[in-house]
Scaffold this active site. Structure first.
Site, short mmCIF file in Angstrom:
data_model
loop_
_atom_site.label_atom_id
_atom_site.label_comp_id
_atom_site.label_asym_id
_atom_site.label_seq_id
_atom_site.Cartn_x
_atom_site.Cartn_y
_atom_site.Cartn_z
N THR A 278 0.87 -1.18 0.00
CA THR A 278 0.00 0.00 0.00
C THR A 278 0.90 1.22 0.00
OG1 THR A 278 -1.79 -1.13 1.14
CG2 THR A 278 -1.82 1.25 1.23
N PHE A 280 1.25 5.11 0.82
CA PHE A 280 0.66 6.14 1.67
C PHE A 280 1.24 7.49 1.30
CE2 PHE A 280 0.27 2.23 3.96
CZ PHE A 280 -0.89 2.34 4.71
#
Ligand code: PEP
Ligand code: MN
Length: 680
Positions: A278, A280
């Site tokens: 992921t 960010f």
């Protein structure tokens, strides 16, 4: 022969002390790296010296070989050591250019153990900064915490390699008054967590975040006897298991969450893809000035024209300017169905000439543009070697109100506007609102009452405007009245009536917005925002309408010069909103025969100075209805792109500006004469 167990103790002690010595030396080495960075800052134009790195590895391999160490081992150890050294040097430059590490307050969505929390910890441990963490219930709370100064940085997940973009965060970035200052990629290793004595066969209910359901769908299909319950937060689902204390419950979360809530990991690495990451974003209130020697990315969001090919036209700028686009993501525009906003990431420093020129051209072709930030990125090649920051660079990175690249200082000093000028854009800007084209060759009529007074009144006006072939419906809801005792408008209640009338008769609506706090809400409802004469130099308000995606009608202040009008327009354009049109509405002179003096020469003068459309409001200029028709016709004759007139079904009962409101037959006559009867 088995050795005596006690024999190993001194050997282990020796290893321990070697390791301690290694650590001491690594720390010592880091200190030297920072010293080297300080020297390079003064002397060298480029601090990542690839040749030196290759020579260093070759030397270490050779020395290693003389100690009997194989080259693969030595290369991999020194590769890590070198990467660490580069990283801390980069951090050093960044902290020098900005505020320094210090202790930062970081807002994230969720509670301790959430992936956002892990990502934040990774980001700050890398920077060697200390941070305190503020867990928020929702993404929007994270943004708000930083906007309001309760936290310094926001950490928000933006995309996952398995499940894709996080749409809510994209939508938030558009409105957030924050700038992206960094990114961090976290390897997400989802685990199935349960009470320490639970077995996989005990599990009946699994609590998980919708994103993790997508990312672990293969694993979950195998557990078809289990019920999936959505949970807003991964770590929170772990907390629930601990609190409920049921062996039949499990949660999908990080191993860290298991540790925090004293759960056990029943199954590890349950994502469909083993490589599940992921990304960010780290955002702050203040934009970052990235050192030109550090590889970095710039992110923008833009709205292109809605004619066929306009996206391609905007994107081709990147190719023409040799800018490497690394990502494009589209999101629907909520107020304009079937239209899209585009989020782009590209390689390059916002302060560089190349990126400034590219963005300049994109701005010319877009209806709206906002720079989301410029920030260091790990997986990009280093920029080409160049000389250290020159004085000119320093000037070009100075913070102006603009989220787009500020113009060179000479332009700023000369006329005070650039984006609004003909030199910047030779072709006329054409603004399209719900099928009405304003600018170019067409003549647009905006008509309606001074103020929305009742539902009936605005409905009657809307029908009249439509029947007479008018294009846009006007109606004031927030009225800028000279006296505080005069009718102030119906506010949002009136706006709802105006919107309803516009929808019923298929007319886009324009209304004035008085306060910066109302801009976002009014922009959700009205098709065009009006900035009234009294607010032409309300710079906070101008900046605010520069941030929205609705066209703006900017009226000339009653004592403002045309240059001042264009500089006011520049505020809106520089804020990112390229859909601005101007309105001449009369200025204060010594003449008392009319309410104001209509400055018709403004039209041809503005047409030569700016590409923005210009319309005329003869109603507020004259103040008397019998003068409105001839002045409207004169406006057409001098080349206005449109006229705006006030009408009222019963002007004698009007709550504002009754004497200048056209009676319906007069409006009909005006339309006949403006369009030579063609509209009927
Ligand atoms: C209006 O158009 O409603 C208005 C108040 O006009 P101005 O700002 O030009 O006075
Ligand atoms: Mn009025």
């Amino acid at each position: 022969m088995t050795k005596d167990k006690r024999d190993i103790k001194p050997i282990r002690d020796a290893i321990d002390s070697i390791d301690r010595e290694l650590l001491r030396l690594l720390a010592e080495r880091r200190k030297r790296s920072i010293e080297a960075a300080k020297v390079k800052e003064v002397e060298a134009d480029w601090f990542r010296d690839k040749t030196r790195e290759e020579e260093l590895i070759a030397d270490r391999v050779e020395v290693g070989a003389s100690h009997g160490l194989d080259s693969h081992y030595v290369t991999s150890v020194f590769h890590d050591v070198l990467e660490d050294s580069i990283r801390i040097q980069e951090e050093y430059y960044q902290d020098r250019a900005n505020e320094g590490p210090g202790s930062l307050r970081v807002a994230f969505q969720g509670i301790a153990g959430a992936y956002s929390h892990l990502a934040a910890q990774e980001y700050f441990s890398r920077k060697g900064a200390t941070a305190s963490y503020l867990g928020c219930a929702q993404f929007k709370d994270v943004v708000e915490a930083v906007e309001k100064g309760h936290a310094d940085l926001a950490i928000l997940p933006i995309e996952n390699t398995t499940s894709g973009g996080i749409t809510e965060v994209y939508d938030l970035l558009l409105h957030a008054q924050l700038s992206i200052v960094g990114e961090v990629k976290l390897k997400v290793d989802h685990c199935l967590l349960a009470l320490p004595d639970a077995k996989l066969s005990d599990i009946r209910t699994i609590y998980c975040h919708p994103q993790t359901v997508l990312q672990c769908s293969d694993f979950l299909t195998r557990l078809s006897h289990c019920k999936i319950e959505y949970f807003s937060d991964t770590a929170l689902s772990g907390k629930k298991i601990r609190e409920d204390g049921l062996v039949s419950q499990a949660a999908i979360a990080s191993e860290e969450a298991a540790r925090i809530f004293e759960l056990s990991v029943i199954e590890r690495s349950i994502s469909n893809q083993r490589e599940n990451y992921t990304r960010f974003l780290v955002s702050a209130r203040k934009a970052l000035h990235v050192d030109p020697r550090i590889p970095c990315k710039t992110s923008i969001v833009m709205m292109t024209g809605n004619e066929p090919g306009s996206l391609l036209e905007a994107l081709s700028v990147f190719r023409e300017h040799g800018i490497n686009l690394t990502k494009i993501e589209s999101r629907p525009i909520l107020e304009n169905p079937w239209e899209e906003m585009f989020y782009l990431d590209f390689q390059g420093n916002l302060a560089s000439e190349k990126i400034q020129n590219g963005l300049d051209e994109v701005t010319r072709r877009a209806r709206f543009i906002k720079v989301l930030g410029c920030y260091p990125s790990k997986d990009l090649p280093a920029p080409a070697a160049r000389s250290p920051l020159s004085a000119e660079d320093e000037a070009s990175t100075e913070t102006v109100i603009a989220p787009i690249a500020p113009p060179p200082p000479d332009v700023r000093k000369a006329s005070g506007y650039r984006l609004a000028s003909r030199e910047y854009k030779a072709d006329d800007t054409v603004i399209e609102v719900k099928g009405v084209r304003l600018g170019g060759d067409s003549l647009v009529t905006i008509a309606g009452p001074c103020a929305v007074e009742t539902r009936d009144q605005i409905m009657t006006c809307a029908r009249e405007v439509k029947e007479q072939g008018g294009h846009i419906l006007r109606g004031g809801c927030f009225k800028p009245r000279t006296s505080p005792y005069s009718f102030q408008g119906l506010g949002y209640e009136g706006l709802e009536m105006l919107v309803e009338a516009g929808q019923k008769y298929g007319l886009p609506v324009v209304t004035e917005v008085l306060s910066p706090d109302d801009v976002a809400r009014v922009a959700e409802m009205a098709d065009i925002l009006q900035i009234g004469a009294r607010n032409m130099q309300n710079f906070t308000l101008l900046s605010e309408v520069g941030r929205v995606r609705r066209p703006v009608m900017l009226k000339r202040g009653m004592s403002s010069s045309l240059d001042e009008l264009l500089q006011a327009a520049e505020y809106i354009l520089a804020g990112g909103n390229q859909q601005v049109f101007l309105c001449e509405r009369g200025i204060r002179t010594f003449e008392t025969a009319t309410r104001n003096t209509l400055d018709l020469s403004a039209v041809p003068v503005l047409r030569s100075r700016t590409h923005l459309p210009i319309i005329v409001d003869p109603s507020h200029a004259a103040g008397k209805r019998e003068l409105v028709v001839p002045l409207a016709l004169a406006s057409k004759a001098v080349g206005a792109h449109g006229v705006m007139v006030e009408i009222h079904p019963e002007p004698e009962k009007a709550l504002s500006d009754g004497p200048q409101a056209l009676l319906f037959p007069q409006f009909s006559d005006l339309m006949d004469r403006l369009y030579n009867g063609r509209h009927k």
